[in-house]
Design an enzyme around this catalytic site. Structure first.
Site, short mmCIF file in Angstrom:
data_model
loop_
_atom_site.label_atom_id
_atom_site.label_comp_id
_atom_site.label_asym_id
_atom_site.label_seq_id
_atom_site.Cartn_x
_atom_site.Cartn_y
_atom_site.Cartn_z
N HIS A 233 -27.26 -6.08 41.61
CA HIS A 233 -26.10 -5.28 41.23
C HIS A 233 -24.95 -6.25 41.02
O HIS A 233 -24.59 -7.00 41.93
CB HIS A 233 -25.78 -4.25 42.31
CG HIS A 233 -26.84 -3.20 42.46
ND1 HIS A 233 -27.25 -2.71 43.68
CD2 HIS A 233 -27.58 -2.56 41.53
CE1 HIS A 233 -28.19 -1.80 43.49
NE2 HIS A 233 -28.42 -1.70 42.20
N GLU A 236 -22.20 -6.87 43.58
CA GLU A 236 -22.59 -7.30 44.93
C GLU A 236 -22.87 -8.79 44.87
O GLU A 236 -23.98 -9.23 44.59
CB GLU A 236 -23.80 -6.49 45.39
CG GLU A 236 -23.49 -5.00 45.50
CD GLU A 236 -24.71 -4.14 45.76
OE1 GLU A 236 -25.79 -4.70 46.09
OE2 GLU A 236 -24.61 -2.90 45.62
N HIS A 365 -28.45 -7.83 48.68
CA HIS A 365 -27.49 -6.85 48.18
C HIS A 365 -26.22 -6.91 49.04
O HIS A 365 -26.07 -7.76 49.91
CB HIS A 365 -28.10 -5.45 48.22
CG HIS A 365 -29.20 -5.25 47.22
ND1 HIS A 365 -29.13 -4.34 46.20
CD2 HIS A 365 -30.41 -5.85 47.09
CE1 HIS A 365 -30.24 -4.38 45.48
NE2 HIS A 365 -31.04 -5.29 46.01
N GLU A 457 -29.06 -6.14 53.01
CA GLU A 457 -27.65 -5.85 52.75
C GLU A 457 -26.85 -6.84 53.60
O GLU A 457 -26.81 -6.74 54.82
CB GLU A 457 -27.33 -4.41 53.15
CG GLU A 457 -28.14 -3.35 52.42
CD GLU A 457 -27.62 -3.07 51.02
OE1 GLU A 457 -26.48 -3.49 50.71
OE2 GLU A 457 -28.35 -2.43 50.23
#
Length: 637
Positions: A233, A236, A365, A457
């Site tokens: 993404h 990110e 991410h 993440e």
């Protein structure tokens, strides 16, 4: 010579009907063609290389219309390369009132890669992209219209000359700065590193990878393949920067003799892809660091979310799970998948997965602080938060904990911090139990290939300030290393016949786990497994099955060696879904035809071939032209 009444000024002179005429010398003018505003220069000259004498003439020409619609005709592949190449002829670079022709080598390279794209839609190669006619050699003085797409280094501020070799600059990197650092790092450690591209983004940026191995560019027998992917993404960005720092760290520490890093690189082939979505990053970067947005730059230039763009194989896995003897591995891509919009970035990753026998992977991410693992799609489609384990649930939890436990913040028991919601779970969670979505990359890795992939993440801020990057790196460094070392857990070996010949695509099965892995081209395999006792079997088309009992001790940190020698049999048992791996993909498989650096060939339009019709399907794009339709694009013409 006598003239009538006055002396002509010093310009180009000629006589016409007894009059002294002057012709003004052409000069450089600003480029005002809307399809050519992003070229790497600012001025051109009329007439152009096609002798089109003004901007208006060019804008109403079939040549200009073609470069304006090529991205639609070719579904984004080979673009913006072809458009920029066309602009270099229609609006050539002008300096000091002199036209500079585009370089012939750029044209020849692009034609070699993209000619099949035109062939696939039954279109002739455009005459104005004739590499001999409108382009020049470097010895004549030319410019490369595609140089900006290859990430030409930006001018960086000078750094002190006495900086140590291990110096890492903790900053945000533009696309070209990233490419420059990766290339410099690979050059500095050329005996253990190299760079390559797995393909192009929609806007034509190379998807650069830096690889570390004792034999860069080559798969080595029994050496497992590992990959990290960042910036899926575009907004990110932390994963991207972490992988840039990791590349520099691996190079420096290897040269310094760090035993952990040397052992890792000597026994593993490591691939780092810092930015899978460079187009989205560029858009997010315009907002600047500190902007914690959730939308701008997340998707690609085609407005696609890459982590929703992969084939949904999880639904098929759930269907198969209830069928006795069915396998939930190496599931082929359904034909219907290709009817939708598939990003070139997605295709490039899928092609990459087919070309290298990856064993372990992680996608980095941002927006939370937690480690998730497959499945990401809920067993029940209507349940948005439902625990949905794979057959390898124990191994995936072990992998996720390897990253989480080495991270000082994720392993912190405070519930008030970023990621505090996951403290009671140990900082890890099954993806579908967190939230369910389809088309994810991790599920695709597991169900289509041998590769196990988790999602990390790495922080609650998607685009943090530069002063935070140093701390983020130190929080994640040991986790990144620890997770890479997990590629050596379980078993590995070679499957061969009685003469020692390797057997490709043999299946390695584990009793009680409904998920097989297959051997690579050299007959080697890797099967990630947690500690325990297992019954392992190997089988291949035309060979009998061989079984072995294997025990993996709790403290074992390296893969156990388990080889198999298979004996031929005359009849292969016809068991449900256990067809040869050569037939595991659909006979019509666009991915097999896809060139990640050029064009993914399109299926033939319905209603017969283009040759059988009076005009091909794309002819309607030029309907506005009355007298100057591009007959030169018709093959039969």
């Amino acid at each position: 010579m006598r003239h009538h009444g006055y002396c002509c000024p010093i310009m180009l002179l000629f006589l016409f009907a007894g009059q002294c005429q002057t012709v003004q010398k052409a000069k450089c003018v600003d480029i005002s063609l809307s399809s050519c505003t992003d070229v790497a220069y600012t001025q051109t000259m009329y007439p152009n290389l096609l002798d089109q004498k003004s901007r208006q003439v060019i804008e109403y020409s079939s040549e200009y219309i073609l470069i304006s619609v090529l991205h639609n005709l070719l579904q984004g592949e080979c673009n913006p390369d072809l458009r920029l190449l066309g602009c270099s002829v229609l609006a050539p670079q002008c300096e000091k009132d002199k036209v500079i022709k585009p370089c012939r080598h750029a044209c020849e390279h692009l034609k070699k890669n993209c000619f099949p794209a035109f062939d696939a839609i039954d279109m002739a190669w455009p005459y104005f992209l004739d590499c001999d006619r409108f382009f020049a050699g470097e010895e004549e003085g030319c410019f490369d219209p595609l140089a900006k797409l290859r990430g030409e280094p930006e001018v960086e501020e000078d750094l002190p000359s006495d900086l140590p070799a291990t110096f890492i600059r903790f900053k945000h990197h533009s696309y070209s700065q990233m490419v420059s650092i990766l290339k410099k790092t690979a050059s500095r450690c050329s005996h253990i590193a190299t760079t390559y591209s797995i393909g192009r983004s929609f806007e034509g940026k190379d998807l650069f990878v830096i690889e570390f191995s004792t034999k860069p560019g080559h798969h080595e027998l029994l050496k497992p393949e590992f990959k990290y992917i960042g910036n899926m993404h575009g907004n990110e960005v932390v994963g991207k920067e972490l992988l840039i720092y990791l590349a520099q760290y691996l190079c420096s520490e290897y040269l310094l003799g760090n035993p952990r890093i040397q052992n890792l690189i000597n026994n593993t082939r490591i691939h780092l892809l810092p930015s899978l979505n460079p187009d989205g990053y560029e858009l997010a970067a315009e907002e600047g660091a500190g902007y914690n947005g959730w939308v701008i730059g997340r998707q690609t230039a085609q407005n696609l979310d890459l982590n929703r763009n992969f084939p949904d194989l999880t639904s098929e896995a759930y269907r198969r799970a209830g069928i006795r003897g069915a396998r939930v591995d190496h599931i082929p891509i359904p034909q219907s998948y290709w009817w939708g919009k598939v990003a070139p970035e997605t295709k490039a990753v899928m092609k990459w997965l087919r070309s290298i026998p990856f064993v372990l992977s992680a996608s980095l991410h941002g927006g939370e602080l937690v480690v998730t693992y497959p499945y990401d799609y809920s067993r029940h489609p209507l349940e948005e938060k439902m625990f949905s384990p794979t057959p390898d649930e124990k191994m995936f939890k072990m992998l996720a904990k390897a990253y989480a436990d080495a991270h000082p913040v994720i392993s912190d028991r405070s519930e008030l911090r970023c990621g505090g919601n996951f403290v009671k779970r140990g900082g890890i969670i099954n993806g579908a139990e967190w939230y369910s979505f389809t088309g994810g990359m991790a599920d695709f890795n597991y169900l289509h290939t041998n590769c196990f992939e988790i999602t990390v993440e790495v922080g609650c801020e998607k685009f943090p300030l530069e002063e935070e990057l140093f701390t983020i790196w130190h929080e994640n460094r040991d986790s990144l290393l620890n997770y890479m070392e997990m590629v050596h857990r379980g078993i590995k070996g070679i499957v061969s016949d009685k003469f020692g010949n390797p057997i490709k695509n043999a299946r390695i099965s584990v009793r009680g786990i409904q998920h097989d892995v297959t051997t690579a081209a050299d007959g080697d395999y890797w099967r990630l497994l947690p500690p325990g006792t297992y019954i392992i079997s190997a089988q291949a088309v035309g060979y009998s099955r061989v079984m072995k009992r294997v025990t993996l001790p709790t403290r074992m940190k390296r893969a156990g060696r388990v080889d198999f020698v298979l004996r031929p049999v005359e009849v292969w048992p016809n068991k449900l879904l256990r067809r040869p791996m050569e037939d595991a993909y659909d006979p019509y498989d666009p991915l097999e035809l896809f060139d990640p650096h050029a064009q993914h060939a399109q299926p033939e339009p319905r209603g017969g071939s283009a040759q059988a019709r009076e005009k091909p399907w794309w002819w309607s794009y030029f309907s506005s032209l009355d007298l100057h339709k591009p007959l030169w694009l018709l093959k039969k013409h």
